[in-house]
Structure formats: C-alpha cells, structure tokens
Design a protein around this motif. Structure first.
Motif, PDB file in Angstrom:
ATOM      1  N   ALA A 182       0.829  -1.206   0.000  1.00 26.29           N
ATOM      2  CA  ALA A 182       0.000   0.000   0.000  1.00 26.29           C
ATOM      3  C   ALA A 182       0.866   1.259   0.000  1.00 26.29           C
ATOM      4  CB  ALA A 182      -0.934  -0.009   1.207  1.00 26.29           C
ATOM      5  N   VAL A 183       1.914   1.264   0.821  1.00 24.91           N
ATOM      6  CA  VAL A 183       2.813   2.423   0.861  1.00 24.91           C
ATOM      7  C   VAL A 183       3.503   2.617  -0.486  1.00 24.91           C
ATOM      8  CG1 VAL A 183       4.911   3.336   1.924  1.00 24.91           C
ATOM      9  CG2 VAL A 183       3.168   2.246   3.350  1.00 24.91           C
ATOM     10  N   SER A 184       3.905   1.515  -1.114  1.00 24.12           N
ATOM     11  CA  SER A 184       4.533   1.607  -2.434  1.00 24.12           C
ATOM     12  C   SER A 184       3.580   2.209  -3.458  1.00 24.12           C
ATOM     13  CB  SER A 184       4.984   0.218  -2.897  1.00 24.12           C
ATOM     14  OG  SER A 184       5.933  -0.336  -2.018  1.00 24.12           O
ATOM     15  N   GLY A 185       2.311   1.795  -3.391  1.00 23.69           N
ATOM     16  CA  GLY A 185       1.325   2.350  -4.311  1.00 23.69           C
ATOM     17  C   GLY A 185       1.134   3.845  -4.099  1.00 23.69           C
ATOM     18  N   LEU A 186       1.156   4.277  -2.840  1.00 23.14           N
ATOM     19  CA  LEU A 186       0.996   5.700  -2.554  1.00 23.14           C
ATOM     20  C   LEU A 186       2.185   6.515  -3.053  1.00 23.14           C
ATOM     21  CD1 LEU A 186      -0.428   5.502   1.092  1.00 23.14           C
ATOM     22  CD2 LEU A 186      -1.679   6.154  -0.975  1.00 23.14           C
ATOM     23  N   GLY A 189       2.682   5.271  -7.280  1.00 25.58           N
ATOM     24  CA  GLY A 189       1.518   5.149  -8.143  1.00 25.58           C
ATOM     25  C   GLY A 189       1.342   6.354  -9.057  1.00 25.58           C
ATOM     26  N   LEU A 354      -6.352   6.734  -2.885  1.00 32.98           N
ATOM     27  CA  LEU A 354      -6.759   5.440  -2.337  1.00 32.98           C
ATOM     28  C   LEU A 354      -6.723   4.370  -3.413  1.00 32.98           C
ATOM     29  CD1 LEU A 354      -7.878   3.826   0.063  1.00 32.98           C
ATOM     30  CD2 LEU A 354     -10.174   4.519  -0.657  1.00 32.98           C
ATOM     31  N   ASN A 356      -4.693   4.151  -5.917  1.00 32.48           N
ATOM     32  CA  ASN A 356      -3.302   3.728  -6.112  1.00 32.48           C
ATOM     33  C   ASN A 356      -2.881   2.704  -5.059  1.00 32.48           C
ATOM     34  OD1 ASN A 356      -2.735   5.264  -8.387  1.00 32.48           O
ATOM     35  ND2 ASN A 356      -2.004   7.024  -7.214  1.00 32.48           N
ATOM     36  N   ALA A 357      -3.227   2.968  -3.801  1.00 32.21           N
ATOM     37  CA  ALA A 357      -2.853   2.045  -2.731  1.00 32.21           C
ATOM     38  C   ALA A 357      -3.518   0.693  -2.910  1.00 32.21           C
ATOM     39  CB  ALA A 357      -3.222   2.645  -1.376  1.00 32.21           C
ATOM     40  N   ALA A 360      -2.030  -1.412  -5.699  1.00 31.65           N
ATOM     41  CA  ALA A 360      -0.779  -2.031  -5.263  1.00 31.65           C
ATOM     42  C   ALA A 360      -1.051  -3.249  -4.377  1.00 31.65           C
ATOM     43  CB  ALA A 360       0.072  -1.010  -4.520  1.00 31.65           C
ATOM     44  N   ILE A 361      -2.067  -3.167  -3.530  1.00 35.34           N
ATOM     45  CA  ILE A 361      -2.427  -4.303  -2.686  1.00 35.34           C
ATOM     46  C   ILE A 361      -2.877  -5.481  -3.550  1.00 35.34           C
ATOM     47  CG2 ILE A 361      -4.166  -5.115  -1.041  1.00 35.34           C
ATOM     48  CD1 ILE A 361      -3.966  -2.385   0.321  1.00 35.34           C
TER      49      ILE A 361
END
Length: 444
Positions: A182-186, A189, A354, A356-357, A360-361
């Motif tokens: 999730a952090v990577s997506g934020l 992203g 959200l 983006n996170a 990634a999840i």
C-alpha cells in the motif's frame, strides 16, 4: 427495465424497494446456490438481483461489486450484503449477508465433525488424497485470474515479485507485506492529477453521525463474543486464541481466501499447531465443495483447534464453539465495512490516492497466491520436506526423491481439466476425489 433500476448509480427509492419477504426468499436462494467460489457466487447474485428481479441496474450492481473488491474479506458475501442494503437498507443488508453465510456455515460444521471424528478411516483418507490434487489446479487458476487483472504495469509486476520473495524466502508476515504494498502504491503510483475523474460519480446522502453510530454498534457486536469468552474462560483458552487470530485476519484478508491461506497456514499450522499442512488442504477442499464463501475454510481450522483443545468442554462442544467464534469474528467486520461504507461509496471511488494504494495491494495479492501455490505443491506432492535456513532466508524445500507419482499424475489431469477442458470446480474435485479413492484402494 423497471423504475427501480437507476442508471445514475443511486440506491433504490423507498417506494420502489421490494418487499422484505422477497428479499429474504431471494437471499436464501442465493446462499443455498452459492457453490463454486466468488465468480460463480457473483453470477448467481447478478442473475437474481439484476436479471430476474430487476431490483438493481447493471451499473448499480457493478458499482457495488467494485467497492466490495477493494475491501478486506470475502467479496461475494460483502456484495450480497450490499445488494441487500440497496433493497432494504440495514435490515436488508443483514438478512442478505447472513443468509449467504448460514447454509455454508452449517454444512462446514457437519463436514468438520465428520472429518475430525472419522478422518482417520481409509475411505475419508482415500477421498481427500485426490481432492488435494484438484485444489492445486484451482489455486493455479485463481493465480492466473488475479494476475491478469492486477499485473498491468511495471510497478504491479515488481510488487508481485517482491511480495512472493518476502513470503516464500523470508517468511515475512502477510499483514506487513500488504502494508508495504500500500505504501509503495501511494509513493510510486500514478499521480492523482493525471487520472481523469470518473464520469457520473455522485455521492449518496451521507451523515457522519449515522456512520459513527454504525461503526460503534458494529464494533460492539463484533467484540461481544470474544469479550464474553474472556470473562468466562481461562486466558489461555483456545476460543480466545481463535478470536484474536481470526479478528486480525479478517481485517487484512485482501484478495479473499486464497490470498490469506499462506499467512493462515503460517500461524495455524506452524505456530498454533491446530492442524497439519495436509489437513489445511483437506479443509480447503471441503470449503470448495460446500456452499458459501471459500473463506469458510477458517471455520474448519477453528473447529479442529477447538476439537483438539476443548478445555472444560467435550471435543464436539469445543469444536463447535471454536467454529462459531471463528465464523463470527471473520464475517462481522465485512458487515461493518459495507453498512458503514455504502453511503460513502461514490466518494471512495473518486479518491485516486486510495485507488493507487488498493491497486498495489491487489498486485501483492497475486504474489501471495503464487506463494500459496508453491507451498501447497511442495506439501502435497512430496512426502518429506525440510526448512532450509541461511541468514535471514528461511525456505521450505522438498526431498525430491519422495515425490508421489500417482498424486502428481492426478494433479496434471486436474490442471488439464481446468485450463484445457474448462471444467468447473465441482467436476474437477469430483474426478480427483474418485481417482484418489481408486488409487489408494486398488493401486496401493
């Protein structure tokens, strides 16, 4: 289409809402027919709520499905709850969600008892010998379906690969993998400004006070049975362990049952010793063949934990209480997520950060399913395994000389049935169970 079908995505009008008795009848029908995993269960709901009854428009149904796919927990049960909420608000959501669960929960309680009481008989062992091979094929199918949906960018592929490495090579807990994804997506992203806003998005009338009330009441209901057990039973009772573990699992289970099984096995098999790796596979096979969401495999795990460590209760009572506790803490959060979040759904969909996170999840979920497939294959196809440690690395490794050629052959056939023949889960499991029974009784 009837006037109850709103193309703009709004909920049903009060005047067009179906009678509660019809909502109950349709919800029970959906629950009884909910075989075959999320895809089949969603298809049944679409046929009943959209095609046959025309209570929801196509757009409204897909709108609800998209929201439920973003939540932790069983998306099919959440979708049933959401459809019920659209038809009859809170009471409709509770009815639809409960009736989706109860037929499968009852079936799993019965088969869990039969397995625990008679699972050491030759007939039971022979049948589940082949079922494990069929489950392997189904897990591979789930991996490809998730992969096709999730892995559409270089970032997604990277997150997927790193998630697999973290789980398989370093045994990092699943929740930490999800948080890191999730952090990577934020961070990496797509910038929110470069994504066009969704057309036609609109907010349902919302009330912060009403939402907070729903959250508070939902939390109290969710925690009532664990608190009661804590007051009545010893602090080391298995019911409290089950409540604690599956409560945590319920709020990190993005991607459904397949995605969380590797983490569940890590704790239930290796740490808690409630069951063995082979029994975990048996439980997944049982969940595949009974109605209801696949995540009811957690009920099987809880039952065996209570059966083998019943405390002051009989094994059957201990098993049933642990199974009930497991089911309660597993599904209560899903009701809470839907009933509290449904009025805010459009606003959530418009939040690109959200999105983006959560994208990634979803990519991380593909990596966890790959880890699950490898873990299952090693434990099913090989008799002996060992854990290889080198520094921070910790890998389960099979003794290649102990491969079971008959089971490997059944697994190859199951894979061909799924990917070449396009056969459903019920027929694949029926064939592999029959072949396993024949192989154990006439070849071995």
């Amino acid at each position: 289409m009837s006037s109850s079908s709103k193309q703009d995505g709004s909920a049903l009008d009060q005047n067009s809402a179906p009678p509660l008795s019809e909502v109950i009848a349709v919800s029970l029908k959906v629950g009884i027919l909910s075989f075959g995993g999320p895809a089949a269960q969603i298809s049944v709901m679409h046929k009943e709520f959209v095609e046959n009854r025309k209570w929801l428009s196509e757009d409204r149904f897909l709108h609800a499905l998209n929201y439920c796919m973003l939540l932790p927990g069983p998306e099919a049960q959440q979708l049933a709850t959401y459809c019920g909420w659209l038809c009859a608000r809170t009471i409709g959501g509770l009815i639809a969600g409960l009736l989706f669960i109860l037929p499968g929960a009852f079936a799993m309680a019965v088969v869990s008892f039969v397995y625990a009481a008679y699972g050491d008989t030759d007939v039971i062992i022979s049948v589940f010998y082949g079922v494990k091979a069929g489950v392997l094929a189904i897990v591979l199918q789930a991996l490809l379906k998730i992969g096709r949906k999730a892995l559409k960018s270089r970032l997604a592929w990277t997150i997927c690969g790193l998630s697999f490495v973290a789980l398989f090579l370093f045994s990092i807990p699943f929740p930490l993998v999800i948080i890191a994804a999730a952090v990577s997506g934020l961070i990496f992203g797509t910038p929110p400004g470069s994504i066009p806003a969704e057309e036609g998005a609109r907010s349902e009338s919302t009330s912060l006070r009403s939402t907070l009330r729903t959250v508070v009441v939902g939390l109290l209901i969710w925690m009532a049975p664990p608190m009661m057990a804590a007051l009545v039973l010893a602090p080391d009772n298995v019911l409290l362990e089950v409540a604690e573990f599956f409560s945590v699992l319920a709020v990190v289970s993005f991607g459904g049952a397949y995605a969380l099984l590797s983490y569940m096995a890590q704790v239930a098999v290796e740490t808690k010793a409630w069951l063995s790796a082979g029994e975990m596979l048996d439980g997944l096979g049982l969940a595949e063949t009974t109605p209801g969401p696949l995540i009811l495999v957690t009920q099987f795990v809880g039952f065996l934990g209570g059966w083998r460590d019943p405390g002051a209760f009989s094994p059957l009572t201990g098993g049933l209480l642990a199974a009930a506790m497991t089911t309660w803490v597993t599904f209560a959060p899903s009701f809470l997520f839907v009933l509290a979040g449904a009025p805010w759904m459009e606003r959530l969909r418009g939040n690109r950060v959200l999105a983006n996170a959560l994208s990634a999840i979803t990519a991380a979920v593909a990596g966890t399913i790959l880890n699950l497939a490898v873990w299952f294959a090693i434990n099913v196809l090989f008799t002996d395994t060992s854990t290889v440690r080198f520094g921070a690395l910790e890998v389960i490794w099979p003794d290649l000389a102990t491969i079971d050629p008959v089971l490997a052959g059944i697994a190859v056939l199951a894979i061909a049935m799924v990917f070449v023949g396009g056969r459903g889960m019920a027929s694949v499991l029926a064939v592999t169970a029959s072949l396993g029974f024949l192989a154990r009784n006439f070849l071995g």
